[in-house]
Design a protein around this motif. Structure first.
Motif, PDB file in Angstrom:
ATOM      1  N   ARG A 196      57.254  16.264  33.447  1.00  0.00           N
ATOM      2  CA  ARG A 196      58.264  15.664  34.324  1.00  0.00           C
ATOM      3  C   ARG A 196      58.180  14.145  34.273  1.00  0.00           C
ATOM      4  N   LYS A 197      56.954  13.607  34.309  1.00  0.00           N
ATOM      5  CA  LYS A 197      56.789  12.147  34.215  1.00  0.00           C
ATOM      6  C   LYS A 197      57.291  11.642  32.872  1.00  0.00           C
ATOM      7  N   TRP A 241      61.214  11.596  32.876  1.00  0.00           N
ATOM      8  CA  TRP A 241      61.819  10.471  33.588  1.00  0.00           C
ATOM      9  C   TRP A 241      61.456   9.132  32.949  1.00  0.00           C
ATOM     10  N   THR A 257      62.277  12.419  25.890  1.00  0.00           N
ATOM     11  CA  THR A 257      63.070  13.108  26.911  1.00  0.00           C
ATOM     12  C   THR A 257      63.386  14.531  26.482  1.00  0.00           C
ATOM     13  N   PHE A 309      63.094  19.545  37.430  1.00  0.00           N
ATOM     14  CA  PHE A 309      63.144  18.197  36.858  1.00  0.00           C
ATOM     15  C   PHE A 309      62.807  17.132  37.900  1.00  0.00           C
ATOM     16  N   ILE A 310      63.102  17.426  39.163  1.00  0.00           N
ATOM     17  CA  ILE A 310      62.839  16.480  40.251  1.00  0.00           C
ATOM     18  C   ILE A 310      61.888  17.133  41.232  1.00  0.00           C
ATOM     19  N   ALA A 311      60.807  16.431  41.557  1.00  0.00           N
ATOM     20  CA  ALA A 311      59.842  16.913  42.557  1.00  0.00           C
ATOM     21  C   ALA A 311      59.309  15.703  43.311  1.00  0.00           C
ATOM     22  N   THR A 312      59.343  15.763  44.623  1.00  0.00           N
ATOM     23  CA  THR A 312      58.836  14.675  45.448  1.00  0.00           C
ATOM     24  C   THR A 312      57.322  14.776  45.533  1.00  0.00           C
TER      25      THR A 312
END
Length: 152
Positions: free
Chosen positions: A6-7, A10, A60, A74-77
């Motif tokens: 994920r890092k 992005w 990517t 794809f997005i995690a807080t």
């Protein structure tokens, strides 16, 4: 599973955005002239930006495939405890950017380098002192020499 894909995803998007901005606006507008090697103006910067863009797109894509295979979002807080850990380096650099804007680099550089050494765990005062002051003294000497001979 780690959050590294994920890092990477992005980071790849961020670098691709910067490379696209460089190719579309920064290099054509502020590219300047070529080096003393006889290169055409903006050639090296353009090649570097295309290389950045290619590597970022590849990173990517590979990361997106890895995220899809593992089923990770794809997005995690991040947890609240990790936010400070991820935020302090940016605040550290921002603080020194403000200081460098107000004071000469040769005054601020020893504080920046010494502070980083202390944050990284160095506790021997002579190592911190020498490592922080020698590059700043060299920068000062080089600048003074270049001004004396008329380059700067």
């Amino acid at each position: 599973m780690t959050a590294m894909p994920r890092k990477n995803f992005w980071s790849g998007i961020g670098v691709a955005a910067v490379a696209t901005l460089m190719l579309a606006w920064i290099i054509p507008t502020y590219g300047g002239s070529g080096f003393a090697f006889g290169l055409p103006p903006q050639l090296l910067a353009t090649l570097g930006a295309w290389l950045m863009l290619g590597c970022a797109v590849l990173l990517t894509l590979v990361s997106a495939i890895a995220l899809k295979r593992t089923g990770e979002p794809f997005i995690a807080t991040p947890p609240a405890g990790q936010l400070w850990h991820q935020l302090w380096p940016f605040l550290y650099v921002l603080g020194f950017i403000v200081l460098i804007d107000r004071f000469p680099l040769t005054w601020v550089a020893p504080l920046l380098i010494g502070g980083l050494l202390l944050l990284l765990g160095e506790r021997r005062w002579y190592v911190v002192l020498l490592t922080a002051t020698i590059p700043a003294a060299g920068l000062y000497g080089l600048t003074a020499h270049l001004m004396r001979i008329g380059v700067v």
